[in-house]
Write an enzyme that holds these catalytic residues in place. Structure first.
Site, PDB file in Angstrom:
ATOM      1  N   LYS A 119      77.837 151.353   9.337  1.00  0.00           N
ATOM      2  CA  LYS A 119      78.356 151.814  10.633  1.00  0.00           C
ATOM      3  C   LYS A 119      77.337 151.502  11.724  1.00  0.00           C
ATOM      4  O   LYS A 119      76.636 152.379  12.233  1.00  0.00           O
ATOM      5  CB  LYS A 119      78.723 153.304  10.586  1.00  0.00           C
ATOM      6  CG  LYS A 119      79.661 153.710  11.718  1.00  0.00           C
ATOM      7  CD  LYS A 119      80.397 154.968  11.395  1.00  0.00           C
ATOM      8  CE  LYS A 119      81.229 155.498  12.565  1.00  0.00           C
ATOM      9  NZ  LYS A 119      82.287 154.601  13.015  1.00  0.00           N
ATOM     10  N   GLU A 138      90.888 146.013   8.592  1.00  0.00           N
ATOM     11  CA  GLU A 138      91.021 147.341   9.206  1.00  0.00           C
ATOM     12  C   GLU A 138      91.240 147.155  10.697  1.00  0.00           C
ATOM     13  O   GLU A 138      91.176 146.041  11.209  1.00  0.00           O
ATOM     14  CB  GLU A 138      89.762 148.188   8.950  1.00  0.00           C
ATOM     15  CG  GLU A 138      88.503 147.576   9.548  1.00  0.00           C
ATOM     16  CD  GLU A 138      87.229 148.361   9.281  1.00  0.00           C
ATOM     17  OE1 GLU A 138      87.307 149.578   9.027  1.00  0.00           O
ATOM     18  OE2 GLU A 138      86.149 147.743   9.357  1.00  0.00           O
ATOM     19  N   HIS A 158      62.377 139.896  17.291  1.00  0.00           N
ATOM     20  CA  HIS A 158      63.485 140.136  16.365  1.00  0.00           C
ATOM     21  C   HIS A 158      63.054 140.889  15.098  1.00  0.00           C
ATOM     22  O   HIS A 158      63.760 141.762  14.623  1.00  0.00           O
ATOM     23  CB  HIS A 158      64.154 138.820  15.972  1.00  0.00           C
ATOM     24  CG  HIS A 158      64.972 138.219  17.081  1.00  0.00           C
ATOM     25  ND1 HIS A 158      64.413 137.772  18.259  1.00  0.00           N
ATOM     26  CD2 HIS A 158      66.297 138.005  17.188  1.00  0.00           C
ATOM     27  CE1 HIS A 158      65.363 137.301  19.041  1.00  0.00           C
ATOM     28  NE2 HIS A 158      66.523 137.429  18.423  1.00  0.00           N
ATOM     29  N   ARG A 205      60.039 143.336  22.749  1.00  0.00           N
ATOM     30  CA  ARG A 205      61.150 142.591  22.142  1.00  0.00           C
ATOM     31  C   ARG A 205      60.655 141.506  21.190  1.00  0.00           C
ATOM     32  O   ARG A 205      59.935 140.587  21.589  1.00  0.00           O
ATOM     33  CB  ARG A 205      62.024 141.974  23.242  1.00  0.00           C
ATOM     34  CG  ARG A 205      63.308 141.364  22.691  1.00  0.00           C
ATOM     35  CD  ARG A 205      64.215 140.860  23.801  1.00  0.00           C
ATOM     36  NE  ARG A 205      65.463 140.364  23.248  1.00  0.00           N
ATOM     37  CZ  ARG A 205      65.599 139.156  22.685  1.00  0.00           C
ATOM     38  NH1 ARG A 205      64.574 138.332  22.645  1.00  0.00           N
ATOM     39  NH2 ARG A 205      66.760 138.798  22.189  1.00  0.00           N
ATOM     40  N   ARG A 240      77.139 159.022   4.803  1.00  0.00           N
ATOM     41  CA  ARG A 240      77.353 157.642   5.273  1.00  0.00           C
ATOM     42  C   ARG A 240      76.238 157.215   6.227  1.00  0.00           C
ATOM     43  O   ARG A 240      75.782 156.062   6.201  1.00  0.00           O
ATOM     44  CB  ARG A 240      78.727 157.529   5.945  1.00  0.00           C
ATOM     45  CG  ARG A 240      79.094 156.099   6.282  1.00  0.00           C
ATOM     46  CD  ARG A 240      80.534 155.976   6.753  1.00  0.00           C
ATOM     47  NE  ARG A 240      80.748 156.665   8.005  1.00  0.00           N
ATOM     48  CZ  ARG A 240      81.947 156.820   8.578  1.00  0.00           C
ATOM     49  NH1 ARG A 240      83.035 156.338   7.995  1.00  0.00           N
ATOM     50  NH2 ARG A 240      82.056 157.454   9.719  1.00  0.00           N
TER      51      ARG A 240
HETATM   52  N1  PDD Z   1      85.322 154.621  14.398  1.00  0.00           N
HETATM   53  N2  PDD Z   1      86.869 151.433  10.824  1.00  0.00           N
HETATM   54  C1  PDD Z   1      86.096 151.238  11.902  1.00  0.00           C
HETATM   55  C2  PDD Z   1      85.696 149.843  12.249  1.00  0.00           C
HETATM   56  C3  PDD Z   1      85.667 152.327  12.669  1.00  0.00           C
HETATM   57  O1  PDD Z   1      84.874 152.128  13.743  1.00  0.00           O
HETATM   58  C4  PDD Z   1      86.079 153.632  12.313  1.00  0.00           C
HETATM   59  C5  PDD Z   1      85.643 154.840  13.091  1.00  0.00           C
HETATM   60  C6  PDD Z   1      86.901 153.784  11.190  1.00  0.00           C
HETATM   61  C7  PDD Z   1      87.357 155.145  10.720  1.00  0.00           C
HETATM   62  O2  PDD Z   1      86.272 155.894  10.199  1.00  0.00           O
HETATM   63  P1  PDD Z   1      86.248 157.483  10.248  1.00  0.00           P
HETATM   64  O3  PDD Z   1      87.488 157.937   9.579  1.00  0.00           O
HETATM   65  O4  PDD Z   1      85.023 157.850   9.499  1.00  0.00           O
HETATM   66  O5  PDD Z   1      86.223 157.890  11.703  1.00  0.00           O
HETATM   67  C8  PDD Z   1      87.257 152.671  10.458  1.00  0.00           C
HETATM   68  C9  PDD Z   1      84.743 155.671  15.191  1.00  0.00           C
HETATM   69  C10 PDD Z   1      85.614 156.874  15.277  1.00  0.00           C
HETATM   70  C11 PDD Z   1      84.352 155.106  16.527  1.00  0.00           C
HETATM   71  O6  PDD Z   1      83.711 154.065  16.528  1.00  0.00           O
HETATM   72  O7  PDD Z   1      84.641 155.711  17.563  1.00  0.00           O
END
Ligand code: PDD
Length: 284
Positions: A147, A180, A102, A100, A52
């Site tokens: 992420k 979520e 963008h 800095r 990921r």
């Molecule tokens: N967060 N959705 C979001 C928006 C998240 O930030 C996370 C994880 C998850 C769950 O993903 P995973 O199972 O891979 O941890 C879903 C992490 C733990 C954090 O930001 O601390």
């Protein structure tokens, strides 16, 4: 044992670990991260986390600072130097340090930071009694599958949950469907015992815990479907739960103060939690 952090090529005492003020992560949230559980001194589900991470980097066109093989070595070294048997490992990569502007800098090098901490054990009361969630509008961007360290809507949502006396906020899209939580994936169990979680589209992060729980569900032969569900459907669900690396799997027993099912953690939720904990232990 004092804490040690890996910062851009060096292992440093945690309290002195710092990045430059012109790091683009600091100025633009121009970076990505992973949170990996450490169980028995080893990173849990490391491969899906690294996969990921590689994907997030590619989507943002940030060069990997090192190979995944080298990163695995750094991860182990941070765990070792911190004596972390059970904890959380944090990996962050930003586009680097540059004046800095963008647009992408021509010369910046990505900056890697790896830290670990002893896991705050999940509150046993939350495990036993389940947790409350509220619902809030999802005000995030359209690439929540990446992420990224840009987490301001998540921060505001979690704070709102806290101020409302809830544990988590489930974000809701314009169609009234739950995307979520602010740091967790959202799940329900319907009256015919089908487990439902949103399909991994660009509106959610495809959680590594989510993937592990889906594997367990398949293996155990439970019926499940990956699709969006509305707030109304969640409120009338038989059970609900949330998943993340930090929290494992926790029952959700109320949504916007309305009890879910019996208002207690449901039997399927408990069973899946046991299976997930067994998965974490057996991976060692
Ligand atoms: N967060 N959705 C979001 C928006 C998240 O930030 C996370 C994880 C998850 C769950 O993903 P995973 O199972 O891979 O941890 C879903 C992490 C733990 C954090 O930001 O601390």
């Amino acid at each position: 044992m004092s804490r040690v952090a890996y910062v851009d090529g060096q292992y440093l005492p945690h309290r002195w670990a710092a990045v430059h003020i012109e790091d683009r992560g600091y100025q633009f949230a121009d970076g990505v991260y992973e949170v990996i559980a450490v169980v028995g001194g080893r990173p849990l589900d490391e491969e899906p986390h690294l996969a990921r991470l590689t994907r997030s980097l590619a989507e943002l066109r940030i060069a990997a600072p090192m190979s995944n093989a080298a990163l695995r070595v750094v991860i182990r070294e941070v765990i070792r130097r911190n004596g972390a048997r059970d904890g959380i490992l944090y990996v962050q990569i930003t586009r680097g340090v540059a004046a800095r502007d963008h647009a992408f800098p021509a010369t910046a090098r990505p900056v890697l930071v790896v830290t670990s901490r002893r896991k705050r054990p999940v509150d046993p009361r939350a495990v036993d009694a389940g947790v409350a969630v509220i619902t809030i509008p999802d005000i995030r961007w359209q690439r929540c599958d990446i992420k990224s360290v840009a987490l301001l809507p998540n921060v505001l949502g979690k704070q709102r949950a806290k101020e409302d006396g809830a544990f988590e906020a489930w974000q809701v899209d314009r169609e009234g469907k739950v995307t979520e939580g602010t740091s967790t994936n959202a799940w329900i169990v319907t009256s015919d015992s089908t487990v439902v979680t949103r399909q991994a589209d660009s509106a959610i992060l495809n959680g590594v815990t989510r993937l592990a729980v889906l594997d367990i569900i398949r293996r155990e032969g439970y019926s499940f479907v990956e699709r969006a569900f509305s707030v109304a459907e969640a409120k009338s669900a038989r059970e609900a739960f949330l998943t993340s690396t930090v929290l494992d799997l926790l029952a959700v027993v109320s949504i916007d103060r309305a009890a879910v099912g019996s208002g207690q953690p449901g039997p399927l939720t408990r069973k899946l939690r046991q299976c997930y904990l067994a998965h974490a232990e057996s991976a060692q």
